[in-house]
Write an enzyme that holds these catalytic residues in place. Structure first.
Site, PDB file in Angstrom:
ATOM      1  N   GLU A   1     -31.156   1.875  20.196  1.00  0.00           N
ATOM      2  CA  GLU A   1     -30.726   2.853  21.191  1.00  0.00           C
ATOM      3  C   GLU A   1     -31.490   4.155  20.921  1.00  0.00           C
ATOM      4  OE1 GLU A   1     -26.471   3.089  21.763  1.00  0.00           O
ATOM      5  OE2 GLU A   1     -26.309   0.917  21.544  1.00  0.00           O
TER       6      GLU A   1
ATOM      7  N   GLY B   1     -26.902  10.191   4.115  1.00  0.00           N
ATOM      8  CA  GLY B   1     -26.008  11.049   4.888  1.00  0.00           C
ATOM      9  C   GLY B   1     -24.699  10.371   5.194  1.00  0.00           C
TER      10      GLY B   1
ATOM     11  N   ASN C   1     -30.658  -6.921  10.822  1.00  0.00           N
ATOM     12  CA  ASN C   1     -29.682  -5.827  10.815  1.00  0.00           C
ATOM     13  C   ASN C   1     -29.041  -5.672   9.440  1.00  0.00           C
ATOM     14  OD1 ASN C   1     -30.223  -5.131  13.400  1.00  0.00           O
ATOM     15  ND2 ASN C   1     -28.228  -5.637  14.258  1.00  0.00           N
TER      16      ASN C   1
ATOM     17  N   ARG D   1     -19.660   4.362  20.198  1.00  0.00           N
ATOM     18  CA  ARG D   1     -18.968   3.222  19.600  1.00  0.00           C
ATOM     19  C   ARG D   1     -19.139   3.297  18.075  1.00  0.00           C
ATOM     20  NH1 ARG D   1     -21.348  -1.589  23.300  1.00  0.00           N
ATOM     21  NH2 ARG D   1     -23.186  -0.266  23.183  1.00  0.00           N
TER      22      ARG D   1
ATOM     23  N   CYS E   1     -23.587  -1.993  16.574  1.00  0.00           N
ATOM     24  CA  CYS E   1     -24.288  -3.165  16.033  1.00  0.00           C
ATOM     25  C   CYS E   1     -24.172  -3.360  14.529  1.00  0.00           C
ATOM     26  CB  CYS E   1     -25.729  -3.131  16.485  1.00  0.00           C
ATOM     27  SG  CYS E   1     -25.791  -3.388  18.271  1.00  0.00           S
TER      28      CYS E   1
ATOM     29  N   THR F   1     -20.972  -8.592  22.205  1.00  0.00           N
ATOM     30  CA  THR F   1     -20.364  -9.509  21.224  1.00  0.00           C
ATOM     31  C   THR F   1     -19.685  -8.641  20.161  1.00  0.00           C
ATOM     32  OG1 THR F   1     -22.548  -9.602  20.159  1.00  0.00           O
ATOM     33  CG2 THR F   1     -21.919 -11.472  21.535  1.00  0.00           C
TER      34      THR F   1
ATOM     35  N   LYS G   1     -31.973 -12.363  13.571  1.00  0.00           N
ATOM     36  CA  LYS G   1     -31.434 -11.128  14.143  1.00  0.00           C
ATOM     37  C   LYS G   1     -30.414 -10.480  13.194  1.00  0.00           C
ATOM     38  CE  LYS G   1     -29.973  -7.882  16.564  1.00  0.00           C
ATOM     39  NZ  LYS G   1     -30.727  -6.677  16.780  1.00  0.00           N
TER      40      LYS G   1
ATOM     41  N   PHE H   1     -34.183  -6.710  19.486  1.00  0.00           N
ATOM     42  CA  PHE H   1     -34.288  -5.799  18.336  1.00  0.00           C
ATOM     43  C   PHE H   1     -34.375  -4.337  18.739  1.00  0.00           C
ATOM     44  CE2 PHE H   1     -36.149  -9.865  16.977  1.00  0.00           C
ATOM     45  CZ  PHE H   1     -35.386 -10.135  15.855  1.00  0.00           C
TER      46      PHE H   1
ATOM     47  N   PHE I   1     -35.519   4.131   7.151  1.00  0.00           N
ATOM     48  CA  PHE I   1     -34.139   3.721   6.862  1.00  0.00           C
ATOM     49  C   PHE I   1     -33.701   4.057   5.443  1.00  0.00           C
ATOM     50  CE2 PHE I   1     -32.125   1.748  10.508  1.00  0.00           C
ATOM     51  CZ  PHE I   1     -33.159   1.959  11.413  1.00  0.00           C
TER      52      PHE I   1
HETATM   53  P1  NAD Z   1     -22.664  -3.234  26.412  1.00  0.00           P
HETATM   54  O1  NAD Z   1     -21.226  -3.278  26.112  1.00  0.00           O
HETATM   55  O2  NAD Z   1     -23.349  -1.918  26.580  1.00  0.00           O
HETATM   56  O3  NAD Z   1     -22.959  -4.063  27.748  1.00  0.00           O
HETATM   57  C1  NAD Z   1     -22.399  -5.306  28.017  1.00  0.00           C
HETATM   58  C2  NAD Z   1     -22.325  -5.471  29.527  1.00  0.00           C
HETATM   59  O4  NAD Z   1     -21.915  -6.818  29.807  1.00  0.00           O
HETATM   60  C3  NAD Z   1     -21.301  -4.563  30.200  1.00  0.00           C
HETATM   61  O5  NAD Z   1     -21.899  -3.892  31.284  1.00  0.00           O
HETATM   62  C4  NAD Z   1     -20.202  -5.529  30.682  1.00  0.00           C
HETATM   63  O6  NAD Z   1     -19.551  -5.118  31.865  1.00  0.00           O
HETATM   64  C5  NAD Z   1     -21.020  -6.785  30.914  1.00  0.00           C
HETATM   65  N1  NAD Z   1     -20.232  -8.028  30.949  1.00  0.00           N
HETATM   66  C6  NAD Z   1     -19.168  -8.370  30.185  1.00  0.00           C
HETATM   67  N2  NAD Z   1     -18.733  -9.599  30.527  1.00  0.00           N
HETATM   68  C7  NAD Z   1     -19.545 -10.043  31.520  1.00  0.00           C
HETATM   69  C8  NAD Z   1     -19.599 -11.244  32.278  1.00  0.00           C
HETATM   70  N3  NAD Z   1     -18.752 -12.231  32.054  1.00  0.00           N
HETATM   71  N4  NAD Z   1     -20.549 -11.358  33.219  1.00  0.00           N
HETATM   72  C9  NAD Z   1     -21.436 -10.352  33.442  1.00  0.00           C
HETATM   73  N5  NAD Z   1     -21.427  -9.193  32.749  1.00  0.00           N
HETATM   74  C10 NAD Z   1     -20.494  -9.041  31.786  1.00  0.00           C
HETATM   75  O7  NAD Z   1     -23.381  -4.083  25.254  1.00  0.00           O
HETATM   76  P2  NAD Z   1     -24.820  -3.834  24.617  1.00  0.00           P
HETATM   77  O8  NAD Z   1     -24.769  -2.695  23.674  1.00  0.00           O
HETATM   78  O9  NAD Z   1     -25.828  -3.841  25.700  1.00  0.00           O
HETATM   79  O10 NAD Z   1     -24.976  -5.149  23.717  1.00  0.00           O
HETATM   80  C11 NAD Z   1     -25.148  -6.410  24.300  1.00  0.00           C
HETATM   81  C12 NAD Z   1     -25.508  -7.410  23.213  1.00  0.00           C
HETATM   82  O11 NAD Z   1     -26.797  -7.099  22.677  1.00  0.00           O
HETATM   83  C13 NAD Z   1     -24.574  -7.440  22.009  1.00  0.00           C
HETATM   84  O12 NAD Z   1     -24.503  -8.749  21.527  1.00  0.00           O
HETATM   85  C14 NAD Z   1     -25.265  -6.557  21.003  1.00  0.00           C
HETATM   86  O13 NAD Z   1     -24.904  -6.869  19.670  1.00  0.00           O
HETATM   87  C15 NAD Z   1     -26.715  -6.891  21.264  1.00  0.00           C
HETATM   88  N6  NAD Z   1     -27.664  -5.831  20.932  1.00  0.00           N
HETATM   89  C16 NAD Z   1     -27.357  -4.542  21.248  1.00  0.00           C
HETATM   90  C17 NAD Z   1     -28.288  -3.533  20.973  1.00  0.00           C
HETATM   91  C18 NAD Z   1     -27.972  -2.091  21.264  1.00  0.00           C
HETATM   92  O14 NAD Z   1     -28.726  -1.240  20.820  1.00  0.00           O
HETATM   93  N7  NAD Z   1     -26.908  -1.764  21.987  1.00  0.00           N
HETATM   94  C19 NAD Z   1     -29.526  -3.872  20.417  1.00  0.00           C
HETATM   95  C20 NAD Z   1     -29.801  -5.212  20.133  1.00  0.00           C
HETATM   96  C21 NAD Z   1     -28.861  -6.185  20.405  1.00  0.00           C
HETATM   97  C1  UGA Z   2     -30.089  -1.039  15.234  1.00  0.00           C
HETATM   98  C2  UGA Z   2     -31.427  -1.659  14.824  1.00  0.00           C
HETATM   99  O1  UGA Z   2     -32.294  -0.622  14.351  1.00  0.00           O
HETATM  100  C3  UGA Z   2     -32.085  -2.379  15.995  1.00  0.00           C
HETATM  101  O2  UGA Z   2     -33.286  -3.006  15.575  1.00  0.00           O
HETATM  102  C4  UGA Z   2     -31.112  -3.424  16.513  1.00  0.00           C
HETATM  103  O3  UGA Z   2     -31.655  -4.077  17.651  1.00  0.00           O
HETATM  104  C5  UGA Z   2     -29.802  -2.760  16.896  1.00  0.00           C
HETATM  105  O4  UGA Z   2     -29.251  -2.071  15.751  1.00  0.00           O
HETATM  106  C6  UGA Z   2     -28.791  -3.770  17.325  1.00  0.00           C
HETATM  107  O5  UGA Z   2     -28.784  -4.880  16.878  1.00  0.00           O
HETATM  108  O6  UGA Z   2     -27.994  -3.363  18.146  1.00  0.00           O
HETATM  109  P1  UGA Z   2     -29.349   1.124  16.598  1.00  0.00           P
HETATM  110  O7  UGA Z   2     -27.989   0.787  16.083  1.00  0.00           O
HETATM  111  O8  UGA Z   2     -29.526   1.396  18.027  1.00  0.00           O
HETATM  112  O9  UGA Z   2     -30.358  -0.070  16.245  1.00  0.00           O
HETATM  113  O10 UGA Z   2     -29.904   2.409  15.837  1.00  0.00           O
HETATM  114  P2  UGA Z   2     -30.564   2.665  14.389  1.00  0.00           P
HETATM  115  O11 UGA Z   2     -31.687   3.593  14.571  1.00  0.00           O
HETATM  116  O12 UGA Z   2     -30.839   1.425  13.654  1.00  0.00           O
HETATM  117  O13 UGA Z   2     -29.396   3.468  13.662  1.00  0.00           O
HETATM  118  C7  UGA Z   2     -28.176   2.831  13.340  1.00  0.00           C
HETATM  119  C8  UGA Z   2     -27.308   3.766  12.518  1.00  0.00           C
HETATM  120  O14 UGA Z   2     -27.865   3.964  11.226  1.00  0.00           O
HETATM  121  C9  UGA Z   2     -27.136   5.161  13.134  1.00  0.00           C
HETATM  122  O15 UGA Z   2     -25.799   5.568  12.979  1.00  0.00           O
HETATM  123  C10 UGA Z   2     -28.077   6.020  12.295  1.00  0.00           C
HETATM  124  O16 UGA Z   2     -27.663   7.367  12.241  1.00  0.00           O
HETATM  125  C11 UGA Z   2     -27.959   5.346  10.940  1.00  0.00           C
HETATM  126  N1  UGA Z   2     -29.138   5.536  10.060  1.00  0.00           N
HETATM  127  C12 UGA Z   2     -30.346   5.042  10.417  1.00  0.00           C
HETATM  128  C13 UGA Z   2     -28.987   6.189   8.838  1.00  0.00           C
HETATM  129  O17 UGA Z   2     -27.873   6.643   8.482  1.00  0.00           O
HETATM  130  N2  UGA Z   2     -30.062   6.318   8.018  1.00  0.00           N
HETATM  131  C14 UGA Z   2     -31.278   5.842   8.353  1.00  0.00           C
HETATM  132  O18 UGA Z   2     -32.236   5.989   7.541  1.00  0.00           O
HETATM  133  C15 UGA Z   2     -31.432   5.188   9.587  1.00  0.00           C
END
Ligand code: NAD
Ligand code: UGA
Length: 450
Positions: free
Chosen positions: A153, A254, A209, A331, A261, A86, A205, A150, A250
């Protein structure tokens, strides 16, 4: 249970493999056929500690299968997790819901009555209700729930198997029961389980964040004031964190937050709140974003200063391309943004990263990339530490001093111990800390503050 996981990126690949690992029959679905073949062959699409092992186990057990077909998904199971991206819309700060919508529209003609569509993607509040209304017309007898994710990465597997909490937004007891069954091992392990309505689940959610992003921007704002006042943000952060009402996490100052996200989620939250007439309530998020982006600019400015006022003709070594350590995700990476700015202003930029070089090269091919740190640092006029990988903490500053042209380090992540660098003759600059040098350290009792 039989479930499908639609979208197999950072969230979906981990969710699918982990759900198979805890005993469910899982069909992972993606539109990316190459990704699906790679997954089926045991190749994880992303770098996540522990994912390769859990994926291998899931495939070997026969409980994880892969497909590109939503029709097959609907025929295989009645519970479908949506994990597609998204991102920020290209034309505004709102979330782009086209991938979520495409999944629901693609599933709709195939769904059997009684099917449950569970969103894990991060979406603007009201999305579940909108999708439910759509399915009520096309696929009567189906239901939509939201189960926000939640995971972080870099620790996604651990966060999925042992989450801090689970949240489900449901409109029926049946949907809650299904999700309780999916997460039964976590519930047995006493993971807090919150069952609420879909709107609250969606909002929880983005609020989480937003709060975490606020903590980071707050400490970075304090770093700016420390710079102006000659104070030390490292000590300030440690003292704040020692108050249990604030907590130490958190508060790492830096270069600020990046990734797929926080930046897009706070913007989408503000955009959605404005649509709902609550723009004022989240106005702070604009400032959080501005403070965050300013850290990138401040790092570039400081680097230029350390080079004597210009990047032209200077060689800059960059340590780190990923948006955070233990991930290959670039990203909206602050590290790459700084590297790109130095390059655009005339520097020759060489970049190292333990995992993210391929992804970085794909988005920004103009930079030079290498997986050998001494090679990246060879003849460098400045070393920029931009992603705090453990590997960089273990560097031998004396050996590196031998290969650079000037032993000058800008630790933009405030996470290296300056002492061994000073001992090896380096000049070390850290945002939010007084000009660090061995002399100043002993003069000011700086070591006390490490
Ligand atoms: P991503 O871009 O890594 O993966 C998305 C996947 O969906 C891709 O493999 C893409 O090919 C696939 N896709 C796209 N359109 C599709 C369709 N129509 N049918 C089937 N597959 C399709 O994304 P992500 O980082 O895994 O994030 C996914 C969601 O989870 C986002 O909303 C993000 O905000 C949320 N989220 C991400 C994280 C994170 O750490 N990356 C953590 C929590 C929540
Ligand atoms: C973050 C949230 O921590 C997750 O709970 C959530 O699910 C996710 O976003 C999401 O919605 O996608 P993520 O982005 O994977 O997870 O990593 P974080 O550890 O939160 O770090 C995010 C960014 O903040 C990084 O660039 C990191 O370097 C930075 N950061 C983190 C700081 O600059 N200072 C800090 O104290 C902590």
């Amino acid at each position: 249970m039989r479930i499908t996981v639609i979208g197999t990126g950072y969230v979906g690949a981990v969710h699918a493999a982990c759900m198979a690992d805890i005993g469910h029959e899982v069909l992972g679905v993606d539109v990316d056929a190459e990704r699906i073949s790679a997954l089926a062959a045991g190749r994880a699409p992303v770098h996540e500690p522990g994912l390769d092992e859990i994926l291998a186990r899931a495939l070997a057990s026969g409980r994880l299968r892969l497909s590109t077909s939503l029709a097959e998904a609907a025929a295989t199971a009645s519970t479908h997790f949506i994990c597609v991206g998204t991102p920020q819309r290209p034309d505004s700060k709102a979330a782009d819901l086209r991938y979520v919508d495409a999944v629901v529209d693609g599933l709709a003609p195939h769904l059997r009555p009684g099917s449950l569509v569970v969103g894990k993607s991060t979406v603007p509040v009201g999305t579940a209700a909108r999708l439910a209304a759509r399915l009520a017309v096309t696929s009567p007898g189906t239901e939509v729930a939201w189960n926000p994710e939640f995971l972080r990465e870099g620790s996604a597997v651990e966060d999925t198997l042992r989450p801090a909490r689970l949240v489900v937004g449901v409109v029926s007891a049946r949907a809650e029961a299904v999700l309780r069954a999916v997460y039964a091992p976590m519930l047995r392990a006493k993971v807090p389980f919150f069952s609420t309505d879909p709107a609250t689940a969606e909002l929880v959610k983005v609020a989480a964040n937003a709060f975490l992003a606020t903590k980071i921007s707050f400490i970075n704002a304090m770093a700016e004031v420390c710079d102006a006042a000659g104070a030390d943000v490292t000590v300030l952060s440690a003292v704040l964190g020692a108050d249990p009402r604030i907590g130490p996490l958190f508060l790492q100052s830096g270069l600020g937050f990046g990734g797929s996200c926080f930046p897009k989620d706070i913007r989408a939250f503000a955009a959605r709140a404005a649509e709902l007439g609550a723009a004022e309530s989240v106005r702070i998020l604009h400032e959080i974003d501005r403070i965050n982006l300013r850290q990138r600019q401040r790092t570039v400015d400081r680097a230029r200063e350390l080079l004597g006022g210009t990047f032209e003709g200077r060689r800059v070594a960059v340590l780190g391309a990923a948006f955070k350590p233990d991930s290959d995700d670039v990203r909206d990476s602050p590290a790459l943004a700084v590297a790109e700015a130095a390059y655009r202003q005339g520097a020759e930029v060489l970049v190292h990263d333990p995992q993210a070089l391929d992804n970085a090269r794909a988005v920004f091919p103009e930079l030079t990339y290498a997986s050998d740190i001494p090679k990246v640092c060879e003849d460098a006029d400045l070393v920029l530490h931009l992603t705090p990988w453990q590997e960089y903490r273990e560097l031998d500053p004396a050996a590196l001093a031998e290969v650079v042209r000037e032993p000058v380090l800008l630790d933009a992540r405030n996470s290296l111990d300056p002492q061994p660098w000073w001992s090896a003759g380096w000049t070390v600059r850290v945002p939010g800390r007084p000009l660090l040098s061995p002399l100043l350290s002993s003069d000011r009792g700086g070591e006390r503050c490490m």
